[in-house]
Write an enzyme that holds these catalytic residues in place. Structure first.
Site, PDB file in Angstrom:
ATOM      1  CB  ALA A 210      -0.919  -0.009   1.215  1.00 11.00           C
TER       2      ALA A 210
ATOM      3  CG  ASP B 166       0.070   0.124  -4.764  1.00 16.58           C
ATOM      4  OD1 ASP B 166       0.989  -0.165  -5.555  1.00 16.58           O
ATOM      5  OD2 ASP B 166      -0.859  -0.653  -4.480  1.00 16.58           O
TER       6      ASP B 166
ATOM      7  CB  SER C 143      -4.078  -1.060 -17.357  1.00 19.47           C
ATOM      8  OG  SER C 143      -3.535   0.135 -17.825  1.00 19.47           O
ATOM      9  CG  LEU C 144      -9.368  -0.602 -15.235  1.00 19.81           C
ATOM     10  CD1 LEU C 144     -10.150  -1.370 -14.185  1.00 19.81           C
ATOM     11  CD2 LEU C 144     -10.315   0.161 -16.143  1.00 19.81           C
TER      12      LEU C 144
ATOM     13  CD  GLU D 270     -16.758  -5.800 -13.218  1.00 24.95           C
ATOM     14  OE1 GLU D 270     -16.202  -6.857 -13.515  1.00 24.95           O
ATOM     15  OE2 GLU D 270     -17.400  -5.098 -14.024  1.00 24.95           O
TER      16      GLU D 270
ATOM     17  CE  LYS E 134      -7.705  -2.996 -10.476  1.00 22.70           C
ATOM     18  NZ  LYS E 134      -6.644  -3.966 -10.414  1.00 22.70           N
TER      19      LYS E 134
ATOM     20  CG  ASP F 178      -4.079  -8.184  -6.191  1.00 25.97           C
ATOM     21  OD1 ASP F 178      -3.616  -7.775  -7.277  1.00 25.97           O
ATOM     22  OD2 ASP F 178      -3.482  -8.085  -5.117  1.00 25.97           O
TER      23      ASP F 178
ATOM     24  NE  ARG G  27      -2.979  -5.183 -19.432  1.00 20.72           N
ATOM     25  CZ  ARG G  27      -1.963  -4.344 -19.396  1.00 20.72           C
ATOM     26  NH1 ARG G  27      -0.789  -4.760 -18.991  1.00 20.72           N
ATOM     27  NH2 ARG G  27      -2.118  -3.085 -19.754  1.00 20.72           N
TER      28      ARG G  27
ATOM     29  CD  GLU H 210      -6.984 -10.043 -12.728  1.00 20.24           C
ATOM     30  OE1 GLU H 210      -7.356  -9.677 -13.873  1.00 20.24           O
ATOM     31  OE2 GLU H 210      -6.116  -9.456 -12.070  1.00 20.24           O
TER      32      GLU H 210
ATOM     33  CE1 TYR I 195     -10.691  -9.106 -15.182  1.00 19.98           C
ATOM     34  CE2 TYR I 195     -11.340  -8.126 -17.272  1.00 19.98           C
ATOM     35  CZ  TYR I 195     -10.350  -8.557 -16.402  1.00 19.98           C
ATOM     36  OH  TYR I 195      -9.034  -8.437 -16.740  1.00 19.98           O
TER      37      TYR I 195
ATOM     38  CE  LYS J 286      -5.583  -0.847  -7.369  1.00 17.52           C
ATOM     39  NZ  LYS J 286      -4.200  -0.666  -7.061  1.00 17.52           N
TER      40      LYS J 286
ATOM     41  CB  CYS K 298       5.832  23.357  30.503  1.00 16.86           C
ATOM     42  SG  CYS K 298       4.111  23.251  29.989  1.00 16.86           S
TER      43      CYS K 298
ATOM     44  CB  CYS L   5       2.906  26.586  32.623  1.00 18.58           C
ATOM     45  SG  CYS L   5       4.027  25.260  33.109  1.00 18.58           S
TER      46      CYS L   5
ATOM     47  CB  CYS M  89       4.674  20.155  32.513  1.00 18.47           C
ATOM     48  SG  CYS M  89       4.174  21.609  33.444  1.00 18.47           S
TER      49      CYS M  89
ATOM     50  CB  CYS N 106       0.849  23.280  33.764  1.00 19.31           C
ATOM     51  SG  CYS N 106       0.928  23.389  31.969  1.00 19.31           S
TER      52      CYS N 106
HETATM   53  S1  IVH Z   1     -12.023  -4.532 -16.358  1.00 20.34           S
HETATM   54  C1  IVH Z   1     -10.241  -1.767 -19.373  1.00 20.34           C
HETATM   55  N1  IVH Z   1     -12.743  -5.825 -14.266  1.00 20.34           N
HETATM   56  O1  IVH Z   1      -7.340  -4.940 -13.269  1.00 20.34           O
HETATM   57  C2  IVH Z   1      -9.595  -2.757 -18.555  1.00 20.34           C
HETATM   58  N2  IVH Z   1     -10.429  -5.559 -14.695  1.00 20.34           N
HETATM   59  O2  IVH Z   1      -5.925  -2.218 -14.045  1.00 20.34           O
HETATM   60  C3  IVH Z   1     -10.549  -3.845 -18.358  1.00 20.34           C
HETATM   61  N3  IVH Z   1      -8.999  -6.604 -13.006  1.00 20.34           N
HETATM   62  O3  IVH Z   1      -5.609  -5.578 -16.180  1.00 20.34           O
HETATM   63  C4  IVH Z   1     -10.441  -4.342 -17.045  1.00 20.34           C
HETATM   64  N4  IVH Z   1     -10.612  -7.406 -11.766  1.00 20.34           N
HETATM   65  O4  IVH Z   1      -6.406  -7.581 -14.910  1.00 20.34           O
HETATM   66  C5  IVH Z   1     -11.709  -5.369 -14.979  1.00 20.34           C
HETATM   67  N5  IVH Z   1     -13.555  -6.963 -12.454  1.00 20.34           N
HETATM   68  C6  IVH Z   1     -12.522  -6.528 -13.167  1.00 20.34           C
HETATM   69  C7  IVH Z   1     -11.188  -6.761 -12.795  1.00 20.34           C
HETATM   70  C8  IVH Z   1     -10.162  -6.250 -13.585  1.00 20.34           C
HETATM   71  C9  IVH Z   1      -9.308  -7.307 -11.904  1.00 20.34           C
HETATM   72  C10 IVH Z   1      -7.616  -6.288 -13.442  1.00 20.34           C
HETATM   73  C11 IVH Z   1      -7.360  -6.584 -14.895  1.00 20.34           C
HETATM   74  C12 IVH Z   1      -6.780  -5.342 -15.488  1.00 20.34           C
HETATM   75  C13 IVH Z   1      -6.477  -4.498 -14.267  1.00 20.34           C
HETATM   76  C14 IVH Z   1      -6.821  -3.076 -14.585  1.00 20.34           C
END
Ligand code: IVH
Length: 660
Positions: free
Chosen positions: A35, A38, A83-84, A114, A116, A118, A137, A171, A223, A309, A403, A406, A422, A427
């Site tokens: 975290a 990131d 990617s997102l 939905e 995400k 990992d 990918r 995924e 997905y 996230k 202090c 005071c 103190c 005080c």
């Molecule tokens: S939609 C336009 N849905 O997250 C990209 N991605 O940073 C379409 N991922 O590379 C992705 N869960 O591997 C989508 N429910 C979900 C997901 C998901 C995990 C991953 C995916 C993608 C990355 C995006």
């Protein structure tokens, strides 16, 4: 930030991020949390967004993930696998929504929310109802042909009831249970353990021998489906489920507006521990596919979807100053004033530094970049200093010798200890803090009388000391700003209610150094009268279970001080103390409990009260003497400590059964 500053910061951030990237991906050991890592990347991205002219091709933000390996056949994706963009807060999410709404005015913005997952993105191509090939990918355009491996995954249908050519994207993940089992096996064989389930899933898919992957039991969640036209993203998911793919199921939701998205996000964040695999947030897309198309793509990310996230439990920020607070016991505490950051869903702007030694241990200077977390998921604390990001303008901090309130000299207390106090009983800072404590919920619990109102009373000269509170009349209070007759009446009522108080609360309210809530309860139950506590000598106090030398000395000294004796005399003019009856023994007699995390069915205080009713004790720290740790949602460090010490841990359900 001006451009020159941004440039300097960007260069330093890139270097540091690259160091951590190497530690993580090459050495497989990251000394900060993911975290926190990131959050550094996020800061870099934001600075580069603000100053796009400073972007260079070697920046970590421009990295193209996962070049295809030589051993696998390469496959060109029919549509790029995008990617997102990430957001971490409601504010950032709203900004995204505002941005896209502006681009498509008047459109109906319904969202699909939905999980995400990992793991590792896969593209599965079906023709004539059969799985033709599966690819990773890769760089988004060209991936690796991992068909052999994917065919071993039980959650990937090899044939589907759809004759048209379709591409299913989703995924590959490994469940927590499998991840743990595989790591256990690695350890047994003396092999390196995997840092997280995503690395393991990725590593497994890249195995050339499909037998290895079969033993790793990968899972697949779908997905996206490309090929046939669907009006909405939600329909794609329905179809995917019908075709036999796993989807997020009950954890997915159509949201009509931002509020519904936020609610869903909170719900999933809170139940995250119960999901048997790792997710790192939600993916929220505009539900209408037409709208999604119209919004288009910038660079490698579509505008119509975003990764929302979970709030990072750690983040980087800057210590803008270090101030010193004076507490009710006179303790001087250095406090870091932070550039505000979101951690675990709340904005944090201060972190206690405890004492001078802690500042030395951290190597912290004013102006430093740091990583901040929340200890036990609650109290903000500084985990690590990032000296790599120093500008040279940072300043050393020294504890004051007088202090800060005071002006009287301060003293180091407890031989060899680190506490600076103190000692001036008069005080003003100590006195105010002490008064806040006295009226607080766990002490006299005077409803409606918090620090703000106490300050107003003190500033207007209505009161000078605690006993004065009990003399206040409605007519004294009503003229004050923000008060009226009704609220004045209510406050006087709650002051009167507080006049009847249990012995334990009374003792706790006195604010004696080292006497917390639990010790006050122990004392009250042991002596069952204030007079007996007042007259107890040091040895006697020292012999009470759970009370050590330091606490005994603090108590003994407190009751011998003239100023304090006088205070008690005055208080007893107004207050009636209820002495505890002998505690009934019950099924918890002799057992000590520690509570951690949030309970769903009751507050912590209610749980503690119930433990006492049944004859048990509760404590704040896990030790060898702890019998049970009750772990609610998001348990803190106590959970890990209990595991380490082998203390029995139970969840809320089990606890409820026991206290029935
Ligand atoms: S939609 C336009 N849905 O997250 C990209 N991605 O940073 C379409 N991922 O590379 C992705 N869960 O591997 C989508 N429910 C979900 C997901 C998901 C995990 C991953 C995916 C993608 C990355 C995006």
């Amino acid at each position: 930030m001006v451009k020159a500053e941004a440039k300097e910061r960007i260069l330093k951030l890139r270097k540091l991020i690259d160091k951590y990237r190497y530690d993580y991906h090459v050495l497989n050991k990251l000394e900060i949390s993911e975290a926190a890592f990131d959050s550094l990347k996020h800061e870099l991205k934001k600075l580069e967004d603000e100053f796009p002219e400073l972007i260079t091709s070697d920046s970590p933000t421009q990295r193209v993930a996962g070049k295809p390996l030589k051993e696998f056949k390469k496959i060109r994706h029919s549509f790029p696998m995008l990617s997102l963009e990430d957001v971490f807060s409601e504010k950032e999410f709203s900004e995204w929504a505002v941005r896209i709404k502006k681009l498509s005015p008047g459109a109906d913005f319904e969202f699909y929310s939905e999980l995400k997952f990992d793991g590792l993105a896969l593209s599965l191509v079906y023709e004539n109802g059969g799985l033709q090939y599966a690819a990773t990918r890769g760089d988004g355009n060209i991936g690796e042909d991992v068909t052999q491996n994917v065919r071993t995954m039980e959650s990937v249908p090899l044939s589907i009831a759809e004759k048209r050519r379709v591409e299913v994207r989703g995924e590959a993940i490994i469940t927590n249970k499998n991840f743990e089992a595989i790591n256990k096996e690695q350890k047994k064989k003396g092999l390196k353990e995997y840092a997280n389930s995503r690395n393991l899933a990725a590593g497994s898919l890249r195995q050339l021998d499909p037998k290895i992957i079969a033993s790793r039991k990968l899972d697949f969640f779908a997905y996206d489906i490309l090929g046939p036209d669907f009006e909405n993203h939600s329909e794609e998911h329905k179809t995917l489920a019908k075709l036999g793919f796993k989807i997020g199921g009950a954890n997915e939701l159509i949201c009509k507006n931002l509020e519904e998205v936020f609610k869903h996000h909170k719900k999933i964040a809170n139940t995250r521990e119960k999901i048997p695999y790792t997710i790192d947030g939600l993916v929220v897309s505009v539900n209408s596919n037409k709208l999604f198309q119209r919004l288009g793509v910038v660079g490698k990310t579509p505008r119509g979807a975003i990764a929302y996230k979970f709030a990072a439990r750690e983040s980087s920020t800057v210590v803008e100053n270090i101030i010193v607070q004076v507490g009710r016991t006179g303790a001087l505490t250095p406090v870091a004033i932070l550039r505000p950051v979101q951690i675990g869903g709340v904005t944090v702007s201060r972190a206690t530094l405890h004492n001078e030694d802690e500042i030395k241990r951290l190597g912290l200077k004013i102006g430093d970049s740091v990583i901040v977390g929340r200890a036990g998921d609650v109290i903000p604390d500084i985990i690590k200093v990032l000296p790599e990001l120093r500008t040279g303008g940072e300043k050393n901090f020294h504890m004051p010798r007088i202090c800060p309130v005071c002006g009287k000299p301060v003293k180091k207390m407890l031989e060899g200890g680190v506490g600076v106090y103190c000692l001036n009983q008069k005080c003003p800072a100590r006195h105010r803090e002490w008064m806040y404590h006295f009226v607080s919920r766990k002490a006299f619990n005077i409803d409606g009388l918090g620090p703000k109102i106490l300050n107003a009373f003190l500033d207007f000269g209505l009161i000078q000391d605690i006993p004065d509170i009990f003399e206040l009349k409605e007519g004294d209070i009503a003229p004050l700003e923000r008060f009226g007759e009704k609220s004045a009446e209510n406050l006087v009522k709650s002051i009167n209610n507080a006049k009847k108080i249990t012995l334990a609360r009374f003792i706790y309210g006195l604010g004696i150094l080292h006497i917390g809530e639990e010790t006050a309860i122990d004392l009250a139950e042991h002596y069952r009268s204030l007079e007996k506590i007042e007259s107890a000598d040091f040895d006697e106090l020292n012999n009470i279970p759970n009370i050590g030398e330091v606490v005994a000395k603090s108590l003994y000294d407190w009751f011998r001080d003239e100023h304090n004796k006088n205070l008690i005399k005055k208080l007893l003019r107004y207050v009636e103390i209820e002495n505890p009856k002998k505690r009934a023994s019950g099924k918890f007699t002799g057992k000590t409990f520690v509570l951690t995390g949030e309970l769903e069915s009751m507050s912590r205080d209610e749980a503690k009260a119930r433990i006492r009713e049944l004859g048990g004790d509760s404590s704040e720290t896990v030790s060898k003497n702890t019998d049970y740790v009750v772990a609610g949602a998001n348990p803190g460090s106590k959970f890990a400590r209990a595991q380490k010490l082998g203390v029995k841990i139970m969840d809320e359900k089990e606890f409820l059964k026991m206290i029935k």
